[in-house]
Design an enzyme around this catalytic site. Structure first.
Site, PDB file in Angstrom:
ATOM      1  N   ASP A  99       0.823  -1.212   0.000  1.00  0.00           N
ATOM      2  CA  ASP A  99       0.000   0.000   0.000  1.00  0.00           C
ATOM      3  C   ASP A  99       0.855   1.260   0.000  1.00  0.00           C
ATOM      4  O   ASP A  99       2.011   1.255   0.439  1.00  0.00           O
ATOM      5  CB  ASP A  99      -0.900   0.040   1.240  1.00  0.00           C
ATOM      6  N   HIS A 150      -5.828   2.929  -4.286  1.00  0.00           N
ATOM      7  CA  HIS A 150      -5.799   3.188  -2.844  1.00  0.00           C
ATOM      8  C   HIS A 150      -6.169   4.647  -2.579  1.00  0.00           C
ATOM      9  O   HIS A 150      -5.629   5.269  -1.668  1.00  0.00           O
ATOM     10  CB  HIS A 150      -4.407   2.867  -2.308  1.00  0.00           C
ATOM     11  N   HIS A 154      -5.375   9.498  -0.005  1.00  0.00           N
ATOM     12  CA  HIS A 154      -5.353   8.685   1.215  1.00  0.00           C
ATOM     13  C   HIS A 154      -6.217   9.244   2.348  1.00  0.00           C
ATOM     14  O   HIS A 154      -5.806   9.252   3.507  1.00  0.00           O
ATOM     15  CB  HIS A 154      -3.916   8.500   1.705  1.00  0.00           C
ATOM     16  N   HIS A 252       3.899  -2.233   3.163  1.00  0.00           N
ATOM     17  CA  HIS A 252       3.879  -0.864   2.642  1.00  0.00           C
ATOM     18  C   HIS A 252       5.184  -0.597   1.901  1.00  0.00           C
ATOM     19  O   HIS A 252       6.261  -0.947   2.386  1.00  0.00           O
ATOM     20  CB  HIS A 252       3.712   0.152   3.775  1.00  0.00           C
TER      21      HIS A 252
END
Length: 718
Positions: A99, A150, A154, A252
């Protein structure tokens, strides 16, 4: 340069009234584009629309039970929106998902680890990062990895509107189309976890996402690598707790130091492959090869245009910041110079016993070029007749189409001569006056200006010094009771007069104001009189005198009251002519840069200062307002306003000081904040158009301002 006929004036005036939208189009478009690029860059770096709020865990009463107990991939598309299904990762299959990327440092290292072991992974990218690092996304796709969305910036979608959700999805797809030519049907909400953690805040988002055709992807194992717990802890968290069980693993590739993640990926792959696991993307694991599709046509080209604009904005901002720093240095540097040198000038000229030399008491000639000045000429001549210095007055009527000449004749004032000539332009009118002048000292003024009784006497006293070739007087705005008049009053006192004090001390005075100036006749003859080469004949002749070695000084007590433009359209016309004429004069005298002696001093000190303070700083000054607007709307409004307020306070203090020096009442300074905003934009627009005119070789005709004659007598200020 001939002035236009009355009929042509009417035509030109009509055109000018229709011209402003076109005249403003290019400069305004440039400002809007710069602001748009700043916003685009802010979107790419999460400055714009950034929202760090997150929700607390809530009940899950509205969430279907099968979803809470199911796998990490939720399908709520189409008919399944009210009755979603979930999919688990098959046994002995691991999906590595990353991510928040791509990151320019860590993502390529992760890709190297994956390539070395021939493993494909699923990357859930943010649109902002993709727009900044398109090459990495292209590499992901080229090496067979899977891309999911995503969001763009964010945010926690549980706290956002549907419009914001649409923005986050569409912008990310736009970025993805631009960098890789694809769209993705995979989505992972920021701040999400396992499917069992879906609550009443998250479930509406999942449904909305599904209604738009996306598979929502959660996780089975959270390595919490963002906390940097150590390589072993990351690997242990990723290994399925039940041997042989498949899993969606979360790591990540951006957001901080991901060195442990990079090392852990290689170890994890090696460990699980030894245990008989295979690695796959989500689509490969579920047997769905349609998670990414190529885009063509409009979607592809709009995406590419967006990415190009974003990259331009990211690369442009450091330059804009540098230019803003240049503006700051120029503005505060000019403030410092004016403050120090004006103080030096005041102490020098106001000290007891100061004098220029022997008192100048003999008669002088005053030239009044006039073109359609019937509203003002009587006041001008009456003010001269009340003067304390013996004078002859020569009115040069330059082909006026109104009653200017008749009014002068009817007044029949002693010592006033009228010369009429065909319309030839102001420089030629002044040369006619010089040729007919009886005295060696010549005062020049505009036909809309009035003098105080002491003005001529104060103006000519510096000629007691034989090195002085010209003197600049103290021009005052007479019609200062309107808002636009007050703004010009501030400009004259704070800008022009402080500048003249500064330039006097440096001995590089670039302009004698046309409203109130005096010249030694022999000096004018040495430089060929008034030239028609530029539209700023006063600046042109002043620069010529400096190059010829004459000293030019400022006489602050020689006050003249002029009628300033009374509308923005007139102000535009005046400043456009001034700016363009000044550029012409600077270009004409550019060879002073390489001259020796006084000409070289002016060329290497005076010309650069005029360019920096008179052209470059005003041309770049709107950056202050662009960053002000950007900071208020998108960054930190209180801090931005505080910084702007600090600059305004410094300007206000300097303005108050300048008003004190000129013995002016400061109440007009209440309009200073608005004046600064308006004038920055006005001078930017004027200078940009003047620059374009100069670069394209255009010619600008003399434009006569409409006068009202309201400045009828000198105003005595305390």
């Amino acid at each position: 340069m001939p002035r236009p006929s009355h009929r042509r004036q009417t035509i030109l005036r009509s055109r000018r009234l229709a011209a402003p939208p076109l005249r403003f189009f290019l400069p305004v478009t440039l400002l809007v584009c710069l602001l748009g690029l700043m916003v685009l860059r802010g979107m790419a770096t999460n400055e714009v629309f950034h929202d760090t709020r997150t929700t607390e865990s809530a009940d899950s009463g509205t969430v279907p039970e099968n979803l809470l107990a199911g796998g990490p991939v939720v399908d709520a598309r189409g008919d399944l929106n009210d009755d979603p299904v979930s999919y688990s990762i098959p046994d002995r299959t691991i999906v590595l998902s990353f991510d928040d990327g791509p990151d320019p440092l860590w993502t390529p290292k992760l890709l190297d680890e994956l390539a070395e072991r021939h493993v494909h992974a699923s990357f859930f990218i943010t649109g902002a990062m993709a727009a900044q690092h398109p090459d990495i996304v292209r590499r992901m796709v080229a090496e067979g990895h899977e891309i999911g969305l995503h969001t763009f910036s964010h945010p926690d979608l549980s706290l956002q509107s549907k419009a914001r959700l649409t923005y986050e999805l569409s912008q990310t797809q736009l970025a993805l189309a631009g960098v890789a030519g694809i769209h993705s049907s995979l989505f992972r909400p920021p701040y999400s976890s396992t499917a069992s953690a879906v609550d009443d805040w998250t479930w509406p988002v999942v449904k909305e996402i599904g209604s738009r055709g996306y598979l929502t992807t959660f996780i089975d194992a959270d390595t919490e690598d963002w906390q940097r717990p150590g390589v072993k802890a990351i690997v242990d968290a990723a290994v399925p707790k039940q041997p042989g069980k498949g899993a969606m693993v979360l790591m990540h590739d951006a957001g901080g130091d991901r060195s442990q993640t990079v090392e852990a990926v290689g170890t994890l792959i090696d460990t699980l492959e030894e245990r008989g696991y295979r690695f796959a993307t989500i689509g490969e694991a579920l047997g769905d090869s349609e998670t990414m599709v190529e885009v063509h046509g409009y979607q592809l080209w709009t995406g590419r245009a967006y990415i190009s604009a974003t990259q331009l904005s990211v690369e442009l901002l450091p330059w804009l910041v540098s230019l803003l720093a240049v503006v700051g240095v120029l503005v505060f540097g000019r403030f410092a110079l004016m403050l120090v040198l004006s103080t030096v000038h005041v102490r020098r000229t106001r000290r007891p016993g100061f004098g220029w030399g022997p008192a100048v008491t003999g008669p002088v000639t005053v030239l009044v070029p006039a073109y359609n000045e019937q509203e003002c000429i009587a006041n001008t001549l009456h003010s001269l007749s009340a003067g304390e210095q013996p004078i002859e007055v020569i009115v040069i009527d330059d082909g006026s189409s109104d009653d200017t000449a008749r009014i002068v004749r009817d007044l029949d004032l002693p010592g006033v001569r009228l010369i009429t000539q065909p319309n030839s332009g102001k420089p030629q009118a002044l040369n006619t006056g010089i040729a007919n002048a009886s005295h060696d000292i010549i005062v020049m003024m505009d036909g809309d200006t009035v003098f105080e009784p002491s003005t001529v006497r104060e103006l000519v006293q510096p000629f007691g010094d034989p090195t002085v070739g010209a003197v600049a007087g103290n021009a005052k705005v007479g019609n200062r009771d309107t808002l636009i008049g007050a703004w010009q009053h501030i400009e004259y006192v704070m800008g022009f007069n402080l500048d003249r004090r500064m330039y006097d001390v440096l001995n590089i005075m670039p302009t004698i104001p046309g409203a109130v100036g005096a010249f030694r006749r022999s000096a004018l003859e040495r430089v060929g009189g008034m030239s028609e080469d530029t539209l700023a004949e006063d600046t042109d002749v002043t620069m010529a005198l400096l190059r010829d070695g004459w000293r030019i000084v400022y006489a602050e007590k020689a006050r003249a009251w002029t009628e300033a433009p009374a509308s923005m359209n007139q102000l535009w016309s005046q400043r456009y002519r001034w700016s363009y004429g000044t550029m012409q004069a600077m270009w004409k005298h550019r060879h002073a840069l390489v001259e020796r002696g006084p000409g070289g001093r002016f060329g290497r000190i005076g010309l650069p200062l005029v360019v920096l303070f008179g052209v470059l700083a005003p041309l770049l000054a709107p950056l202050i307002d662009l960053f002000l607007l950007y900071g208020i709307l998108f960054v930190d409004a209180p801090r931005t306003l505080t910084a702007w307020g600090g600059v305004l306070i410094v300007q206000g203090l300097l303005a108050y000081y300048s008003f004190r020096l000129d013995r002016e009442k400061p109440w007009h300074l209440i309009t200073l904040p608005v004046q600064q905003l308006v004038y920055r934009q006005l001078m930017y627009l004027v200078l940009l158009q003047s620059s374009i005119t100069a670069l394209t070789g255009g010619r600008l005709r003399w434009q006569k301002l409409r006068r009202t004659g309201e400045v009828s007598a000198p105003i005595v200020e305390v």
